[in-house]
Scaffold this motif. Sequence first.
Motif, PDB file in Angstrom:
ATOM      1  N   ARG A 189     -49.101 -43.137 -45.481  1.00  0.00           N
ATOM      2  CA  ARG A 189     -47.650 -43.249 -45.356  1.00  0.00           C
ATOM      3  C   ARG A 189     -46.998 -41.877 -45.509  1.00  0.00           C
ATOM      4  O   ARG A 189     -47.240 -41.158 -46.492  1.00  0.00           O
ATOM      5  CB  ARG A 189     -47.098 -44.197 -46.415  1.00  0.00           C
ATOM      6  CG  ARG A 189     -47.519 -45.644 -46.198  1.00  0.00           C
ATOM      7  CD  ARG A 189     -46.910 -46.546 -47.247  1.00  0.00           C
ATOM      8  NE  ARG A 189     -47.297 -47.937 -47.032  1.00  0.00           N
ATOM      9  CZ  ARG A 189     -46.916 -48.946 -47.813  1.00  0.00           C
ATOM     10  NH1 ARG A 189     -46.118 -48.691 -48.876  1.00  0.00           N
ATOM     11  NH2 ARG A 189     -47.305 -50.168 -47.552  1.00  0.00           N
ATOM     12  N   ASN A 190     -46.197 -41.531 -44.503  1.00  0.00           N
ATOM     13  CA  ASN A 190     -45.486 -40.252 -44.477  1.00  0.00           C
ATOM     14  C   ASN A 190     -46.423 -39.057 -44.600  1.00  0.00           C
ATOM     15  O   ASN A 190     -46.008 -37.969 -44.998  1.00  0.00           O
ATOM     16  CB  ASN A 190     -44.427 -40.201 -45.586  1.00  0.00           C
ATOM     17  CG  ASN A 190     -43.414 -41.330 -45.458  1.00  0.00           C
ATOM     18  OD1 ASN A 190     -42.944 -41.643 -44.369  1.00  0.00           O
ATOM     19  ND2 ASN A 190     -43.096 -41.958 -46.585  1.00  0.00           N
ATOM     20  N   SER A 198     -50.774 -46.059 -43.712  1.00  0.00           N
ATOM     21  CA  SER A 198     -49.534 -46.459 -43.037  1.00  0.00           C
ATOM     22  C   SER A 198     -49.792 -47.636 -42.087  1.00  0.00           C
ATOM     23  O   SER A 198     -50.920 -47.837 -41.609  1.00  0.00           O
ATOM     24  CB  SER A 198     -48.970 -45.277 -42.241  1.00  0.00           C
ATOM     25  OG  SER A 198     -47.944 -45.682 -41.369  1.00  0.00           O
ATOM     26  N   HIS A 200     -48.859 -47.584 -39.209  1.00  0.00           N
ATOM     27  CA  HIS A 200     -49.245 -46.919 -37.968  1.00  0.00           C
ATOM     28  C   HIS A 200     -50.761 -46.921 -37.814  1.00  0.00           C
ATOM     29  O   HIS A 200     -51.268 -47.005 -36.687  1.00  0.00           O
ATOM     30  CB  HIS A 200     -48.736 -45.469 -37.963  1.00  0.00           C
ATOM     31  CG  HIS A 200     -47.263 -45.342 -37.717  1.00  0.00           C
ATOM     32  ND1 HIS A 200     -46.696 -45.452 -36.474  1.00  0.00           N
ATOM     33  CD2 HIS A 200     -46.242 -45.098 -38.583  1.00  0.00           C
ATOM     34  CE1 HIS A 200     -45.384 -45.285 -36.566  1.00  0.00           C
ATOM     35  NE2 HIS A 200     -45.073 -45.071 -37.844  1.00  0.00           N
ATOM     36  N   ALA A 205     -47.039 -50.497 -36.070  1.00  0.00           N
ATOM     37  CA  ALA A 205     -45.783 -49.739 -36.234  1.00  0.00           C
ATOM     38  C   ALA A 205     -45.495 -48.869 -35.021  1.00  0.00           C
ATOM     39  O   ALA A 205     -46.401 -48.475 -34.269  1.00  0.00           O
ATOM     40  CB  ALA A 205     -45.849 -48.878 -37.489  1.00  0.00           C
ATOM     41  N   ASP A 207     -42.410 -45.673 -33.953  1.00  0.00           N
ATOM     42  CA  ASP A 207     -41.237 -44.872 -34.309  1.00  0.00           C
ATOM     43  C   ASP A 207     -40.472 -44.533 -33.038  1.00  0.00           C
ATOM     44  O   ASP A 207     -41.061 -44.053 -32.055  1.00  0.00           O
ATOM     45  CB  ASP A 207     -41.649 -43.578 -35.022  1.00  0.00           C
ATOM     46  CG  ASP A 207     -42.199 -43.842 -36.424  1.00  0.00           C
ATOM     47  OD1 ASP A 207     -42.080 -44.988 -36.899  1.00  0.00           O
ATOM     48  OD2 ASP A 207     -42.744 -42.895 -37.026  1.00  0.00           O
ATOM     49  N   HIS A 257     -37.163 -40.225 -42.579  1.00  0.00           N
ATOM     50  CA  HIS A 257     -36.717 -40.989 -41.406  1.00  0.00           C
ATOM     51  C   HIS A 257     -35.319 -40.594 -40.933  1.00  0.00           C
ATOM     52  O   HIS A 257     -34.607 -41.415 -40.351  1.00  0.00           O
ATOM     53  CB  HIS A 257     -36.764 -42.492 -41.735  1.00  0.00           C
ATOM     54  CG  HIS A 257     -38.116 -42.986 -42.092  1.00  0.00           C
ATOM     55  ND1 HIS A 257     -38.586 -42.977 -43.396  1.00  0.00           N
ATOM     56  CD2 HIS A 257     -39.118 -43.489 -41.330  1.00  0.00           C
ATOM     57  CE1 HIS A 257     -39.821 -43.461 -43.425  1.00  0.00           C
ATOM     58  NE2 HIS A 257     -40.167 -43.774 -42.189  1.00  0.00           N
ATOM     59  N   HIS A 260     -35.368 -40.684 -36.841  1.00  0.00           N
ATOM     60  CA  HIS A 260     -35.968 -41.758 -36.036  1.00  0.00           C
ATOM     61  C   HIS A 260     -35.868 -43.106 -36.740  1.00  0.00           C
ATOM     62  O   HIS A 260     -35.570 -43.175 -37.940  1.00  0.00           O
ATOM     63  CB  HIS A 260     -37.430 -41.444 -35.716  1.00  0.00           C
ATOM     64  CG  HIS A 260     -38.329 -41.483 -36.912  1.00  0.00           C
ATOM     65  ND1 HIS A 260     -38.512 -40.392 -37.758  1.00  0.00           N
ATOM     66  CD2 HIS A 260     -39.113 -42.480 -37.422  1.00  0.00           C
ATOM     67  CE1 HIS A 260     -39.351 -40.712 -38.724  1.00  0.00           C
ATOM     68  NE2 HIS A 260     -39.732 -41.984 -38.546  1.00  0.00           N
ATOM     69  N   HIS A 262     -38.071 -46.347 -37.840  1.00  0.00           N
ATOM     70  CA  HIS A 262     -39.438 -46.807 -38.047  1.00  0.00           C
ATOM     71  C   HIS A 262     -39.427 -48.332 -38.060  1.00  0.00           C
ATOM     72  O   HIS A 262     -38.708 -48.956 -38.852  1.00  0.00           O
ATOM     73  CB  HIS A 262     -39.994 -46.284 -39.381  1.00  0.00           C
ATOM     74  CG  HIS A 262     -41.270 -46.965 -39.784  1.00  0.00           C
ATOM     75  ND1 HIS A 262     -42.510 -46.498 -39.404  1.00  0.00           N
ATOM     76  CD2 HIS A 262     -41.506 -48.097 -40.526  1.00  0.00           C
ATOM     77  CE1 HIS A 262     -43.449 -47.308 -39.902  1.00  0.00           C
ATOM     78  NE2 HIS A 262     -42.856 -48.278 -40.576  1.00  0.00           N
ATOM     79  N   ASP A 264     -42.073 -51.760 -38.186  1.00  0.00           N
ATOM     80  CA  ASP A 264     -43.432 -52.295 -38.286  1.00  0.00           C
ATOM     81  C   ASP A 264     -43.378 -53.787 -38.582  1.00  0.00           C
ATOM     82  O   ASP A 264     -42.336 -54.329 -38.952  1.00  0.00           O
ATOM     83  CB  ASP A 264     -44.273 -51.522 -39.313  1.00  0.00           C
ATOM     84  CG  ASP A 264     -43.852 -51.745 -40.759  1.00  0.00           C
ATOM     85  OD1 ASP A 264     -43.697 -52.909 -41.186  1.00  0.00           O
ATOM     86  OD2 ASP A 264     -43.687 -50.740 -41.498  1.00  0.00           O
TER      87      ASP A 264
END
Length: 275
Positions: A189-190, A198, A200, A205, A207, A257, A260, A262, A264
């Motif tokens: 995450r991040n 994450s 992702h 997810a 963005d 963020h 953008h 995010h 998910d």
Amino acid sequence: MRNGMVALAFVGGASVCAAAPETSLRPAPRPAEPVQMAALAVTATSPDTQLRPVVRPVSDQILMAAARPADLQSLSPELSLRPSLRPDSIVEQALFKRRRLRKGSVCGDISIQGEKVGHVPAKQAGCGAQDAVRVRSVAGVTLSQSAVMTCETAQALNTWVEDGLQPAFRRRNQVVSLRVAAHYACRTRNNRPGARISEHGKGRAIDISGFTLESGELVTVAQGWSAKGFSKRLRKAWSAACGPFGTVLGPEADRYHRDHFHFDTAKHRSGPYCR
């Protein structure tokens, strides 16, 4: 002839009625009654003054073609009197386009265009995805780059674009493309060391950093979030994502963020998490 009696004359052996009109046995034709004359006058009036409404043609083109049925085939689909009269080429083009879209669709939805990816192997524990797809467009809106995700995420994105994003930007200048900042990536995450994997990294997810409109204008989240012309639209679009997605983060969520959105499809016990 005397006192209204009929006098007969013989001409060539045939009798001819020589009586005067006022003495004829058959009454003379009478002039049409006023009511009949009025009815004839009504039928001769224009459609706007007729007592009984009539079906008016859509246009002069249809009126002229109606007199020549063969010409109906040359009318555009919008002017066709009946769907069955539309040219076969129009129907064939529509069917061809639908077959093409269906062939390129994924996740069982013709609105989601892309290709199947299948199993995405994990580079580290917690990553990877099953039955993933690579999405090119959703609800007629293209992605700036093909994005790998699960079908659940693709369906959520499709629902949001159709029911949330487009209404937020109104019908006059719709969104035609999404600028994808990130999709599948096996990371924490991040990108923080030691943090949890994450969404992702699980293909759940995506963005979004900007939107291209029909006019060609690019609206970015970073600049448009506080801009007078687009702030309200972006905030409405961001809010509409809370529901189709389990997690919705924007510029006011945290410093990660600011530029953008995010989205998910993670499940939270307390319901969607939107900041």
